[in-house]
Each structure stands twice: as structure tokens, then as C-alpha cells.
Motif scaffolding. Structure first.
Motif, PDB file in Angstrom:
ATOM      1  N   PHE A   4      -5.807  -5.985   3.631  1.00 27.26           N
ATOM      2  CA  PHE A   4      -5.559  -4.804   2.821  1.00 27.26           C
ATOM      3  C   PHE A   4      -6.048  -3.562   3.539  1.00 27.26           C
ATOM      4  O   PHE A   4      -5.764  -2.156   4.116  1.00 27.26           O
ATOM      5  CB  PHE A   4      -5.852  -4.149   1.754  1.00 27.26           C
ATOM      6  CG  PHE A   4      -5.098  -5.193  -0.237  1.00 27.26           C
ATOM      7  CD1 PHE A   4      -3.602  -3.973   0.363  1.00 27.26           C
ATOM      8  CD2 PHE A   4      -5.215  -5.571  -0.440  1.00 27.26           C
ATOM      9  CE1 PHE A   4      -2.619  -4.391  -0.473  1.00 27.26           C
ATOM     10  CE2 PHE A   4      -3.946  -6.337  -1.418  1.00 27.26           C
ATOM     11  CZ  PHE A   4      -2.921  -5.781  -1.624  1.00 27.26           C
ATOM     12  N   THR A   5      -7.800  -3.516   3.537  1.00 26.39           N
ATOM     13  CA  THR A   5      -8.340  -3.038   4.365  1.00 26.39           C
ATOM     14  C   THR A   5      -8.239  -2.660   5.871  1.00 26.39           C
ATOM     15  O   THR A   5      -8.869  -1.366   6.617  1.00 26.39           O
ATOM     16  CB  THR A   5      -9.895  -3.039   3.966  1.00 26.39           C
ATOM     17  OG1 THR A   5     -10.580  -4.364   4.182  1.00 26.39           O
ATOM     18  CG2 THR A   5     -10.140  -2.512   1.793  1.00 26.39           C
ATOM     19  N   GLN A   6      -6.913  -3.511   6.748  1.00 27.33           N
ATOM     20  CA  GLN A   6      -7.704  -2.971   8.072  1.00 27.33           C
ATOM     21  C   GLN A   6      -6.619  -1.930   7.921  1.00 27.33           C
ATOM     22  O   GLN A   6      -6.729  -1.511   9.358  1.00 27.33           O
ATOM     23  CB  GLN A   6      -6.773  -4.543   8.367  1.00 27.33           C
ATOM     24  CG  GLN A   6      -5.546  -4.597   8.263  1.00 27.33           C
ATOM     25  CD  GLN A   6      -5.026  -6.121   8.523  1.00 27.33           C
ATOM     26  OE1 GLN A   6      -5.241  -6.274  10.102  1.00 27.33           O
ATOM     27  NE2 GLN A   6      -4.065  -7.020   7.358  1.00 27.33           N
ATOM     28  N   HIS A   7      -5.899  -1.757   7.133  1.00 26.50           N
ATOM     29  CA  HIS A   7      -4.879  -0.452   7.387  1.00 26.50           C
ATOM     30  C   HIS A   7      -5.421   0.213   7.152  1.00 26.50           C
ATOM     31  O   HIS A   7      -5.936   0.641   6.186  1.00 26.50           O
ATOM     32  CB  HIS A   7      -3.910  -0.774   6.645  1.00 26.50           C
ATOM     33  CG  HIS A   7      -3.011  -1.977   7.207  1.00 26.50           C
ATOM     34  ND1 HIS A   7      -3.033  -1.894   8.143  1.00 26.50           N
ATOM     35  CD2 HIS A   7      -2.709  -3.391   6.194  1.00 26.50           C
ATOM     36  CE1 HIS A   7      -1.253  -3.305   7.903  1.00 26.50           C
ATOM     37  NE2 HIS A   7      -2.377  -4.125   7.152  1.00 26.50           N
ATOM     38  N   ALA A  21     -14.591   3.166   9.310  1.00 27.52           N
ATOM     39  CA  ALA A  21     -13.709   3.181  10.234  1.00 27.52           C
ATOM     40  C   ALA A  21     -12.713   3.678  10.634  1.00 27.52           C
ATOM     41  O   ALA A  21     -11.951   3.763  11.918  1.00 27.52           O
ATOM     42  CB  ALA A  21     -13.372   1.523   9.498  1.00 27.52           C
ATOM     43  N   GLY A  22     -12.454   4.460  10.480  1.00 31.34           N
ATOM     44  CA  GLY A  22     -11.025   5.520  11.143  1.00 31.34           C
ATOM     45  C   GLY A  22      -9.825   4.998  10.442  1.00 31.34           C
ATOM     46  O   GLY A  22      -9.675   4.173  10.548  1.00 31.34           O
ATOM     47  N   LEU A  45       0.493  -0.999   0.163  1.00 34.00           N
ATOM     48  CA  LEU A  45       0.249   0.194   0.372  1.00 34.00           C
ATOM     49  C   LEU A  45       0.909   1.473  -0.227  1.00 34.00           C
ATOM     50  O   LEU A  45       1.005   2.462  -0.637  1.00 34.00           O
ATOM     51  CB  LEU A  45      -1.074   0.226   0.798  1.00 34.00           C
ATOM     52  CG  LEU A  45      -2.327  -0.977   1.253  1.00 34.00           C
ATOM     53  CD1 LEU A  45      -2.797  -0.766   2.197  1.00 34.00           C
ATOM     54  CD2 LEU A  45      -2.706   0.140   0.047  1.00 34.00           C
ATOM     55  N   ASP A  46       2.023   1.050   0.914  1.00 32.43           N
ATOM     56  CA  ASP A  46       3.152   2.875   1.074  1.00 32.43           C
ATOM     57  C   ASP A  46       3.313   2.884  -0.484  1.00 32.43           C
ATOM     58  O   ASP A  46       4.090   3.705  -0.676  1.00 32.43           O
ATOM     59  CB  ASP A  46       4.291   2.339   2.158  1.00 32.43           C
ATOM     60  CG  ASP A  46       3.435   2.066   3.774  1.00 32.43           C
ATOM     61  OD1 ASP A  46       1.596   2.815   3.330  1.00 32.43           O
ATOM     62  OD2 ASP A  46       3.655   2.179   4.206  1.00 32.43           O
ATOM     63  N   LYS A  47       3.708   1.709  -0.843  1.00 32.82           N
ATOM     64  CA  LYS A  47       4.471   2.422  -2.187  1.00 32.82           C
ATOM     65  C   LYS A  47       4.378   2.468  -3.644  1.00 32.82           C
ATOM     66  O   LYS A  47       3.875   3.002  -4.283  1.00 32.82           O
ATOM     67  CB  LYS A  47       4.873   0.403  -2.819  1.00 32.82           C
ATOM     68  CG  LYS A  47       6.515  -0.299  -2.133  1.00 32.82           C
ATOM     69  CD  LYS A  47       7.253  -1.893  -2.149  1.00 32.82           C
ATOM     70  CE  LYS A  47       8.517  -1.829  -1.844  1.00 32.82           C
ATOM     71  NZ  LYS A  47       8.808  -3.572  -2.567  1.00 32.82           N
TER      72      LYS A  47
END
Lengths: 415, 415
Positions: A289-292, B356-357, A264-266
Motif C-alpha cells: 500500500f505505502t509504495q503508492h 517519501a514524496g 486505494l483509489d476505490k
């Protein structure tokens, strides 16, 4: 400075819940320079709790206890702590107010068992629980600190962040612990060890190297213990640099972050977007992915296309491809990933289709057969994997392999 | 019969990994009538391991040890066990063959460190590792059984299932332990306790009742210990029946299964299908369903629609709805859930959209604001929730709330 974590509750010992609290507490303690010497899970049993407290007393100066503080009869932590400290009970006014506030908020009548939650051992300082009725308790006893907190994760975390960690920092003069982790993808533990054996041999006694393998990834973790943060940081950084140069071809990241967060960061740094088409991974890759926080800058979403119909209607996989080659085939996974790029309008996409098991296997495509594809607008790469027969592992290994393939594709385009 | 689990490895004590092995082992031991007395996590440190073994020796007859068996230098479990038993090393021919087989399979050269994995304490019986190079080891010592296994979950699980559990059953005469769990949804722990206080008071000493609360659910677990399985089963069943009748209005299931599995089973029995449209839960609900074998009989899949575009293109949410009311609104969640029913052609659907924040909140819609809808072809129910400010919890609470709403909707149609 050494700590011990004691978790109290039969539900952990019969395996009904996984103890995630201890790992979280250990990470937070490490950040402030406290090493966890032992984690002990014991039963809701008076004698057993008393023994665990006495053993911890001999091993550690900070003893953090979670669990067994509920209002019901199986929860005996508070009573047992009072016995251990040989203390009587007093009513905590602020705890009673907190309990009353919570019951008022939810508009429920206050029961006698809840009122009893305000009774605390006379030698404790109360830690107010903003998210529940059971108070936390801080005890100073024979040069040790004991803290008792509820086992409900968000109640415990709030107390730790707001009260316990800050108070530990002012109570003790804490040493410095620094960890540095290098994430490698695609090389086994033994081969990595062989390649960096001389560097490992040259480490001073206060710096340790650990290998943490997990399904196709190995984390190399350097841990240093000392007094001077600047010097220790320099030492650790220098050894990390040596290792990174030696095994550069398999290094995915220098931070101790999960691979999907690194991706995601890259991608965010390069302004790229991603979508997914998940069949056998069933939403797990999307969840990773979406937990971040902030994942929406890169991740558009996609589809969990468990049925043939969704593969056709949402992704545009051709009906004849599905019937001719089957849902688990190179042809299907290529149409899935290219359908994701086209329909979801992302720069990159991941598609996974396979037989997670335990049912659904055949002689030709046994359980564990998984096709994974990654694609950019210009290029598609598809690969077949043959995993084992355990469903949960097949889902996880598929996800990690897909992330690894995306990492490789991104690196190719970069170079 | 009591057991202790010892996990060895600094990675657990610094919180880099969560110990999921112990819960799994505890569950499997319980099934064969072995109670876990304590779980201890200790560091890769000779003295600490020796102390933990000696303490376990005093508490339990079965001591299961995981971790610290890798080929690298930080792994010292095998050496330390040999010291504890005062045993020399011998080469295990079958282990060497296994190591050679694995390296041949992956076409990699055999390294000296791997060859050393075949060296085992002379007093052990080797447990062959079908999924890796480190052997398991079974020791009989002063009336106790010690078993050392790798920490890699699937390697450990295979050894347990194939060798350790069957061998424990023939080695010891095991007593009977029976657990019975009732899942309740929508009533707090204290209120449940108050409602069944007299039943709890009437339990005999060998039957215990525990309350296991988790975000809107409380599991009530009866545990019985005895000799005669039939009698114990009758007793437990009778008390469970009393409790179920008393709190019938909040009982979701009588099995110790996760709520999503209960829903899958109920829907499959009625021939119903389900799809989902997940925004802020980001694939987590899909993952909950699809982790269960056979979920494809009910679960079609759906979309993870993180972006506005996917909400429109895949679900048919109207552009004006999104811009007028926002993605997090009753109007949007209703169009999402109805779009799922229409486009994915399922009998029921779930839709979730929220903040979700930690970012993305506003005064009107702060972090933790979540709209959830469930629908059948004939009826849509939408509800607003206000959770907290922790992303992971907001995702989990949203998912559990959605499952609870689906459970209620299914019950309504049933009655």
C-alpha cells in the motif's frame, strides 16, 4: 521503431542482482511508441560486448546500453564502445566539472580514476549524470542511435527522463502503440480463454491479446500497433469493452494498476480508511500500500505483530484465545482484524496470520496454512488458505489473497 | 561449461513484468559450476525464437528456456521448438494424467486447450510439472541440452530443483566456480578501489574482482574459475583475507547475505530482540526482516504508524511533540524509537519518519527529508538524511540507512 536493450555486467549473469532496469526502460519506450525487440544481458567481456552490439545493430534502430561505466577496472563498456565505433578519446569538460562538483559536495578528494571518467569517445554527445560521476553517452552510427548509461537505477532513470526519451522523440518519427489491460481476479487462464475465444478469434492482425497470470490474478492485455492514435484507441476500446462485458463477474479493474492501488483509489473515492494487522506477511501488505504516493489518505498503518505479546498488547487479542486456539486460527485472526478496526479506528481492516515456513509447521497446521480476515465496522469475513512450502511465495500469495478478499468485501457493500 | 537463458514473452519486453527467473536460474547454475554467458529476452514470435535458439546454440552448451508454454494462443514456444528440432508431436500419457489430476483437485472440467498441453515434441523427455499443467521438456540436440520450462516462477523453480539441476550434474563434467563476497557499508566504490588497488593488480587471470555498489553499500566480489575446488578455495580465501584486513573499518559481513539478514544473525547470536516503528518506510523494513526464515527469533514486529493517531496511541509519541515539531523531526523520531523499546519490550528498536514524496514536502522539510533513529535500552542515536525526490528510492535508502545505523550501534556495544 525497434529497440534493443543491452545490460552489461557479470553481476546480472551470476544472478547477484535482478535486472529491474530493463523492464522500466521497456515501459518508458513503449509509451513513446518504441517496441523493444530483445533484451540481452552480457558479461563484462570485450568480445562478448562487441558481438552483442553487432547483433543488436541488425535487429534494432535504437540500442540502449546500461552498466559497466564505473570507475573500476572490471568496467570496460566505454573502452569497448570506442573500439566498436573505431573512435579515439577526448576529455569532456562538462563531465569533469560534474565529477568535481560531486566530490566537492561530499567533501572528498578527487581521485585519478574519477578524473578518467571525463574521458569519452570522440564521437559521442555527453549526457550529464546529475546523480553520479559516470557520464551517459549518445552515439549516432550508421543510421542507428546507441545510448550508454550507468547501471545504477536512479542515475539511468534521470538520464532517460531528462534527455534520452525527449531526444528520441525528436530524432525519429515514431508509430503508435497502445496497450489496454483488464485485471481479473479469481478465474484461471484457461477458463477465461474459453469464455472469450470468439472475441479473440475476431481480433485483426494488428491487435494482439495476451494472458498474464500471477497467483490468483490474470491480466488480459490488448496491444495494438498502428499509425493513427485515435482510430487505434477506438478499436482497442471496443474490443476491451466486449471482453469486459463477457467476463464482468471477475473484472477487478480496467487499468493496468496493481490491485492494492486499485483498492486505494476505490476507497479514497468513497472516503474510507484502512488499517492492517500482519503476522506472517510481516509488513509486506503495508509495503504494498505505502509504495503508492498518496496512500496516506486511506492507509492509517497498523501493526506487524510477529510475537504473541504484540498481538495482545497492540491488537487486544485475548491471551486465552492464543493459547487455546493458537496464533494461526480463525479465532485469532478474527480478534486481530476486529482489534485493528477498534484500536486503529479505521473503516476497514485486514489481518493475516499463518505459517510462512520453512519452520513452524505441525501435522495439524502445516507450513503454508494461513488465516486471513477482512472486516468493515459491521462485518468480518475469515478464510483459511493452504499454500505451499516456499516462504516468499506464501507471503506473496497471502497478501494477494487478502487484497482479493478486501476487493470482494468492498464490492458487496457497494452493491 | 556455458549456459544461455532465453526468456520468451512479450510481457517482459513491454516491461509489464520484471524477469526475476533469470537471476534465480543463474544463481543455481553457478552453484553447480555452470556459467551463464548470456540472458536473452525475446518476443512470442516464431522467427525471433528460432533466431535466439540458433544464436544460443553457438554460444552455449546448455540452453534453458522459460515462458510461452501456457494453453492460450499467444504461447508458441512448444510449436516453435518442434519446428527448430524438426520434430513431430506425440501425446505424453504422464502429462495428460498430471493435467487431469490438477483439474480434478480443483474440481474444474477439463477443456480441450488443456488436453492439448499433453502434446509434446517427439524428441523430448517430459519433465512433470507438479504445480501446473504445462510440462517441462528436456531435449538433447547436436551435443547441446535444451530445456523448456514454464515462466511461472514456482513451477519453473520446482522443475529446476527436482529434475533439471540434478540431471545437468550427471550429464556434464562440470568445472568449479567459486564466488566470495565481502559486504562494505559507508565507503564509495572509488575509495575502496584506491585502497585495494595493489591487491587487485596482483590477482591471477582466473580470479576476477567486481565492485557492486547499491545505495550506500558496496559488495566486493571475488570470482574464481578452475578445476580443483580445494586449491581454488584456498586462493580465493587468501585474497579475500587481504582485502578484509585492508578495509576492515567498513566491512559489515563476509558472506553474500543482505544486510538485514546479517543483523538478524548477529542479534540472534547475542540473544537480542528488535522492534520497529515505521512511518515513511511503511512496512518495508519489517518486510526486509521477515522475509528471512527464523526472523521471529529476533524480530518482534512493531508498527506502521502512517497516521498521527497511531504514532500517539501505539507508540506514545506526545501530541504536543507532533504539533510543535511535526511528524518529521528529531523530537518525534526519538519518541518513536523510545516508544517502540518501551511498548514492544525489545532490546533494540528502529524508527523512521520522513517525507517519501512526491507530495507532502515543504520549504523547510522538502521531499526526501528523513529522520532515522536507532536505540538500545541505554542509548538513542538520531540522524537526519536528505535523499532525492523519488518515492521508491527514498523508501529503500531510508531502510538501508536504518540498517547501517543499527549495524554501527550493535558494533559499538560489542566493542
Amino acid at each position: 521503431m525497434l529497440a534493443e536493450i543491452i545490460t552489461i555486467g557479470d553481476e546480472i549473469l551470476i544472478g547477484q542482482i535482478v535486472d529491474t532496469n530493463s523492464a522500466w526502460i521497456a515501459r518508458e519506450l513503449n509509451k513513446i511508441g518504441v517496441r523493444v525487440k530483445q533484451i540481452s544481458s552480457v558479461s563484462d567481456d570485450r568480445e562478448h560486448i562487441l558481438t552483442a552490439l553487432a547483433e543488436a545493430h541488425n535487429r534494432a534502430q535504437i540500442i540502449l546500453i546500461t552498466g559497466g561505466l564505473g570507475p573500476t577496472k572490471d568496467d570496460i563498456t566505454k573502452k569497448t564502445l570506442a573500439e566498436y565505433f573505431n573512435a579515439g578519446f577526448v576529455e569532456s569538460k562538462e563531465t569533469l566539472e560534474n565529477v568535481e562538483r560531486i566530490f566537492k559536495k561530499y567533501n572528498r578528494p578527487l581521485l585519478e580514476v574519477n578524473r578518467l571518467q571525463a574521458q569519452v569517445p570522440e564521437n559521442c554527445e555527453v549526457i550529464i549524470n546529475n546523480n553520479g560521476t559516470a557520464p551517459g553517452m549518445w552515439f549516432n552510427h550508421e543510421g542507428r542511435v546507441y545510448v550508454s548509461m550507468p547501471g545504477v537505477p536512479h542515475e539511468m532513470m534521470y538520464m532517460m527522463e531528462e534527455t534520452v526519451l525527449p531526444k528520441l522523440k525528436t530524432t525519429f518519427k515514431l508509430p503508435v502503440i497502445i496497450h489496454k489491460t483488464i485485471l481479473t481476479v479469481g478465474e484461471g487462464e484457461s477458463f477465461l480463454a474459453e469464455r472469450i475465444a470468439d472475441i479473440e478469434d475476431s481480433l485483426p492482425a494488428h491487435i494482439k491479446l495476451a494472458y498474464l497470470p500471477k497467483l490468483g490474478q490474470v491480466r488480459l492485455r490488448l496491444s495494438g500497433y498502428g499509425e493513427d492514435e485515435t482510430i487505434l484507441n477506438q478499436e482497442i476500446t471496443q474490443f476491451a469493452q466486449l471482453i469486459k462485458e463477457r467476463v464482468a463477474n471477475v473484472v477487478a479493474a480496467e487499468d493496468d494498476l496493481p490491485l492494492e492501488k486499485i483498492l486505494l483509489d476505490k476507497m479514497e473515492a468513497r472516503g474510507l480508511t484502512l488499517s492492517v494487522a500482519e503476522s506472517c506477511t510481516g509488513g509486506y501488505i503495508s509495503h504494498l500500500f505505502t509504495q503508492h504516493p498518496g496512500s496516506s489518505a486511506v492507509f492509517f498503518g497498523g501493526t506487524v505483530c510477529y510475537s504473541y505479546e504484540l498481538k495482545e498488547s497492540v491488537l487486544g487479542v485475548k491471551n486465552e484465545t492464543l493459547w487455546q486456539h493458537g496464533a494461526v486460527s480463525e479465532e485469532t485472526v478474527r480478534e486481530m482484524v476486529e482489534g485493528a478496526i477498534l484500536n486503529f479506528k479505521s473503516d476497514y481492516a485486514i489481518a493475516v496470520t499463518g505459517v510462512a515456513g520453512p519452520g513452524g509447521g505441525s501435522a495439524e497446521k502445516p507450513v503454508g496454512t494461513v488465516w486471513i480476515a477482512v472486516a468493515s465496522v459491521n462485518k468480518t469475513v475469515a478464510k483459511k488458505f493452504t499454500f505451499g512450502n516456499k516462504r516468499a511465495q506464501n507471503i506473496e500469495r497471502s497478501a494477494i489473497s487478502a487484497l482479493g478478499m478486501l476487493n470482494t468485501l468492498l464490492a458487496e457493500v457497494e452493491n
